[in-house]
Design a protein around this motif. Sequence first.
Motif, PDB file in Angstrom:
ATOM      1  N   SER A 267       0.935  -1.179   0.004  1.00  0.00           N
ATOM      2  CA  SER A 267       0.215  -0.014   0.034  1.00  0.00           C
ATOM      3  C   SER A 267       0.957   1.153   0.018  1.00  0.00           C
ATOM      4  O   SER A 267       1.995   1.253   0.643  1.00  0.00           O
TER       5      SER A 267
ATOM      6  N   ASP B 265      -7.677  -2.782  -2.841  1.00  0.00           N
ATOM      7  CA  ASP B 265      -7.476  -3.324  -4.202  1.00  0.00           C
ATOM      8  C   ASP B 265      -7.071  -4.710  -3.940  1.00  0.00           C
ATOM      9  O   ASP B 265      -6.012  -4.904  -3.661  1.00  0.00           O
ATOM     10  N   TRP B 266      -8.279  -5.713  -4.102  1.00  0.00           N
ATOM     11  CA  TRP B 266      -8.062  -6.986  -3.834  1.00  0.00           C
ATOM     12  C   TRP B 266      -7.003  -7.683  -4.727  1.00  0.00           C
ATOM     13  O   TRP B 266      -6.457  -8.733  -4.385  1.00  0.00           O
ATOM     14  N   GLN B 267      -7.023  -7.300  -5.898  1.00  0.00           N
ATOM     15  CA  GLN B 267      -5.879  -8.081  -6.837  1.00  0.00           C
ATOM     16  C   GLN B 267      -4.553  -7.749  -6.445  1.00  0.00           C
ATOM     17  O   GLN B 267      -3.661  -8.540  -6.441  1.00  0.00           O
ATOM     18  N   SER B 268      -4.176  -6.500  -6.050  1.00  0.00           N
ATOM     19  CA  SER B 268      -2.680  -6.308  -5.494  1.00  0.00           C
ATOM     20  C   SER B 268      -2.326  -6.300  -4.098  1.00  0.00           C
ATOM     21  O   SER B 268      -1.403  -6.423  -3.738  1.00  0.00           O
ATOM     22  N   GLY B 269      -3.624  -6.390  -3.499  1.00  0.00           N
ATOM     23  CA  GLY B 269      -3.468  -6.492  -1.910  1.00  0.00           C
ATOM     24  C   GLY B 269      -3.077  -5.202  -1.298  1.00  0.00           C
ATOM     25  O   GLY B 269      -2.296  -5.318  -0.640  1.00  0.00           O
ATOM     26  N   ALA B 270      -3.436  -4.124  -1.920  1.00  0.00           N
ATOM     27  CA  ALA B 270      -2.918  -2.986  -1.335  1.00  0.00           C
ATOM     28  C   ALA B 270      -4.195  -1.919  -1.043  1.00  0.00           C
ATOM     29  O   ALA B 270      -5.248  -2.152  -1.689  1.00  0.00           O
TER      30      ALA B 270
ATOM     31  N   LYS C 273      -6.180   1.525  -1.466  1.00  0.00           N
ATOM     32  CA  LYS C 273      -6.073   2.686  -2.409  1.00  0.00           C
ATOM     33  C   LYS C 273      -5.574   3.932  -1.774  1.00  0.00           C
ATOM     34  O   LYS C 273      -6.043   4.301  -0.709  1.00  0.00           O
TER      35      LYS C 273
ATOM     36  N   ARG D 101     -13.596  -9.469   1.739  1.00  0.00           N
ATOM     37  CA  ARG D 101     -13.846  -8.744   0.584  1.00  0.00           C
ATOM     38  C   ARG D 101     -15.500  -8.840   0.396  1.00  0.00           C
ATOM     39  O   ARG D 101     -16.022  -7.509  -0.290  1.00  0.00           O
TER      40      ARG D 101
END
Length: 281
Positions: free
Chosen positions: A2, A156-161, A163, A277
């Motif tokens: 993040s 951002d669940w795809q990047s695990g970060a 926003k 999620r």
Amino acid sequence: MSAVIFPKIIFKTRRWMDDYSSDDMRYGDLTESQLRNDFRLSDISAHVDPWRLTSFRASPQRQSLFYSPSVIQEKITPARCASLLFDEFRQLARMFSFYGPYQHVIGEMITHMQKNSGIPFRSSSLDAALREQIMSDSRKNNSYNTIKDVLRKNIDWQSGALKTKFIYEVENAIKYTTLPKFIRFKDVINGLSITVHDTCATHITIDSLAINNSRYRATVTYNVQDHFGLDKHDIRSRVFYQFRLFRLWFYLQRSQQFGYRPFMTNMQATVEITGGRDEKI
């Protein structure tokens, strides 16, 4: 990772911490004439007359069906007068603090005021009470649920970060929430209403955030501060003025004769916020 670096303060109230300039932090600033005429403080104590430094009690003479016992007045020193006033202060406070695990705190705070140091007050009991209030608050728009909802929406669940817009959105959202306050009915009798009641300043910090697969875990710390002191608006309030406790408190704090110092009450509670999620508040 993040872009938001933790720990990160995500919210501050408009009223700032350690505001010693506020009216409820003043002490020893009012004359006898002002207290009597502007604030109608003539009936302060049931046991002493602080203006004349006398104590009074009923005489031990045999009581009669037709005559009330006479009152004995005794001259006392300023130190003795203050001691008797603080004893009465503690006694009167019991009507607002007689049930539950926090009922002892008001006595500790009155004694802290009597020591007249003005240093901030901390209590593990108040920290526990703050945490209990945060976790048990059933109002849907409380700050805990708001932080949880904004967190979930900004991951951002795809990047695990997280926003970067999260900080702006969570700060803006908390402005419209109900922050921790001790204004419930049970707080009127458990001592929290008289010790803290409303609060003056609140800072909320996210200490850490872990995102794994479709779950997250955040550690959040609330730093809350209140003023143990009365301002002019308080004593002019019909609700406060009708109780001898507040008239006595205001006199001890604001009279030039005594001028006992008010102080900051600092509370801290750390809670965990977890979710997934697809979870909704």
